[in-house]
Design a protein around this motif. Structure first.
Motif, PDB file in Angstrom:
ATOM      1  N   GLU A 149       0.812  -1.218   0.000  1.00  0.00           N
ATOM      2  CA  GLU A 149       0.000   0.000   0.000  1.00  0.00           C
ATOM      3  C   GLU A 149       0.847   1.271   0.000  1.00  0.00           C
ATOM      4  O   GLU A 149       0.538   2.230  -0.705  1.00  0.00           O
ATOM      5  CB  GLU A 149      -0.955   0.014   1.197  1.00  0.00           C
ATOM      6  CG  GLU A 149      -1.875   1.231   1.186  1.00  0.00           C
ATOM      7  CD  GLU A 149      -2.898   1.230   2.302  1.00  0.00           C
ATOM      8  OE1 GLU A 149      -3.165   2.326   2.827  1.00  0.00           O
ATOM      9  OE2 GLU A 149      -3.440   0.162   2.630  1.00  0.00           O
TER      10      GLU A 149
ATOM     11  N   ASN B 206       2.128   1.868  -3.500  1.00  0.00           N
ATOM     12  CA  ASN B 206       1.031   2.306  -4.367  1.00  0.00           C
ATOM     13  C   ASN B 206       0.642   3.754  -4.087  1.00  0.00           C
ATOM     14  O   ASN B 206       0.349   4.513  -5.015  1.00  0.00           O
ATOM     15  CB  ASN B 206      -0.172   1.377  -4.199  1.00  0.00           C
ATOM     16  CG  ASN B 206       0.137  -0.037  -4.654  1.00  0.00           C
ATOM     17  OD1 ASN B 206       0.979  -0.259  -5.518  1.00  0.00           O
ATOM     18  ND2 ASN B 206      -0.520  -1.009  -4.045  1.00  0.00           N
ATOM     19  N   GLU B 207       0.657   4.138  -2.813  1.00  0.00           N
ATOM     20  CA  GLU B 207       0.332   5.522  -2.451  1.00  0.00           C
ATOM     21  C   GLU B 207       1.358   6.498  -3.031  1.00  0.00           C
ATOM     22  O   GLU B 207       1.007   7.553  -3.552  1.00  0.00           O
ATOM     23  CB  GLU B 207       0.266   5.646  -0.931  1.00  0.00           C
ATOM     24  CG  GLU B 207      -0.233   6.986  -0.453  1.00  0.00           C
ATOM     25  CD  GLU B 207      -0.401   7.054   1.060  1.00  0.00           C
ATOM     26  OE1 GLU B 207      -0.439   8.190   1.567  1.00  0.00           O
ATOM     27  OE2 GLU B 207      -0.493   6.004   1.731  1.00  0.00           O
TER      28      GLU B 207
ATOM     29  N   MET C 237       3.328   5.934  -5.675  1.00  0.00           N
ATOM     30  CA  MET C 237       3.206   5.930  -7.135  1.00  0.00           C
ATOM     31  C   MET C 237       2.003   6.749  -7.600  1.00  0.00           C
ATOM     32  O   MET C 237       2.064   7.400  -8.647  1.00  0.00           O
ATOM     33  CB  MET C 237       3.131   4.494  -7.661  1.00  0.00           C
ATOM     34  CG  MET C 237       4.461   3.765  -7.557  1.00  0.00           C
ATOM     35  SD  MET C 237       4.385   2.007  -8.002  1.00  0.00           S
ATOM     36  CE  MET C 237       3.731   2.078  -9.660  1.00  0.00           C
ATOM     37  N   SER C 238       0.939   6.766  -6.819  1.00  0.00           N
ATOM     38  CA  SER C 238      -0.248   7.539  -7.206  1.00  0.00           C
ATOM     39  C   SER C 238       0.018   9.045  -7.181  1.00  0.00           C
ATOM     40  O   SER C 238      -0.728   9.816  -7.775  1.00  0.00           O
ATOM     41  CB  SER C 238      -1.440   7.196  -6.312  1.00  0.00           C
ATOM     42  OG  SER C 238      -1.258   7.720  -5.008  1.00  0.00           O
TER      43      SER C 238
ATOM     44  N   PRO D 229       1.728  11.363 -11.587  1.00  0.00           N
ATOM     45  CA  PRO D 229       0.778  11.115 -12.672  1.00  0.00           C
ATOM     46  C   PRO D 229       1.405  10.337 -13.837  1.00  0.00           C
ATOM     47  O   PRO D 229       2.500  10.653 -14.287  1.00  0.00           O
ATOM     48  CB  PRO D 229       0.368  12.523 -13.119  1.00  0.00           C
ATOM     49  CG  PRO D 229       0.667  13.406 -11.934  1.00  0.00           C
ATOM     50  CD  PRO D 229       1.852  12.782 -11.258  1.00  0.00           C
TER      51      PRO D 229
END
Length: 186
Positions: free
Chosen positions: A147, A150-151, A153-154, A157
C-alpha cells in the motif's frame, strides 16, 4: 526508463541503528528491563517500532500494554536524540545529487513511524524534493504490504510500474517491491 526510485530510510539511506538502539535501550530501562547489545538490533529493526519493542522485550513481557508503555518512553527520547549518531551512509548524498541531476524523482517508504521519518529527512536530507515521505502511520499496513508503494506511485501522474524501483536493505523491503509489482534493489 526509470523515472522514480523509492527508498527505504533506515539501513538504506541513513545509518540509524545506534540512535534506535539507544532509544530502545532507554525505553527498556524505563520499563525495568535489561538493555540489549547493539548487535542485537541488527535483527530487531526494520519492521516498525511495535515489532521492535516486541522483539526487544523479554518474551514473558510482550503484552500490547507493555509495547505501548515502551512507545511512551521511546518516541520522546528518540525524537530528542534522533541525530546524535545517525548520518547518511557514504556515497548517499552524491547518489541523490546524481539522480536529481538526471531528472529521476525519488521518495521514501519506511516502517519508521511517520514523525520520526519526517524529522530525519528534514534534518539530514532536507535539501531534496522527495515526491512523498511516508512512514508507519496509524491504521495503515506496514511493509511488506504494498500500500505504501502504491500511495507513492499515485502521487506521480502517469507513472508505470516498469518505471519504478524500490531500494532497501532487508528481506521486508525486497518483498515490498515484489508485492507492489516493481523492480527491487537490495
Amino acid at each position: 526508463m526509470i523515472k522514480l526510485i523509492i527508498f527505504d530510510l533506515d539501513g538504506t539511506l541513513l545509518d540509524t541503528r545506534e540512535d534506535i538502539a539507544g532509544a530502545c535501550n532507554h525505553a527498556l530501562k524505563m520499563c525495568g528491563f535489561p538493555e540489549r547489545a547493539l548487535d542485537e538490533y541488527n535483527m530487531l529493526v526494520g519492521r516498525g517500532i511495535y515489532n521492535l519493542f516486541r522483539g526487544a522485550l523479554p518474551a514473558e513481557n510482550r503484552s500490547e500494554e507493555m509495547v505501548l508503555k515502551m512507545k511512551s518512553h521511546f518516541v520522546p527520547y528518540y525524537n530528542s536524540h534522533i541525530c546524535d549518531k545517525t548520518k547518511p551512509y557514504p556515497g548517499i548524498i552524491e547518489m541523490l545529487d546524481t539522480l536529481k541531476a538526471k531528472g529521476i524523482a525519488f521518495a521514501i517508504a519506511s516502517n519508521k513511524y511517520q514523525e520520526g521519518t519526517e524529522i530525519l529527512v528534514e534534518k539530514l536530507l532536507g535539501r531534496y524534493d522527495f515526491v512523498r515521505i511516508l512512514g508507519q502511520r496509524d491504521n495503515k499496513p506496514i511493509k511488506p504490504d504494498p500500500e505504501i508503494i502504491n500511495e507513492i506511485m499515485s502521487a506521480v501522474p502517469g507513472i508505470k510500474a516498469e518505471e519504478v524501483i524500490y531500494c532497501g536493505d532487508s528481506d521486508v523491503d525486497m518483498q515490498t517491491g515484489i508485492n507492489a509489482g516493481i523492480k527491487t534493489i537490495g
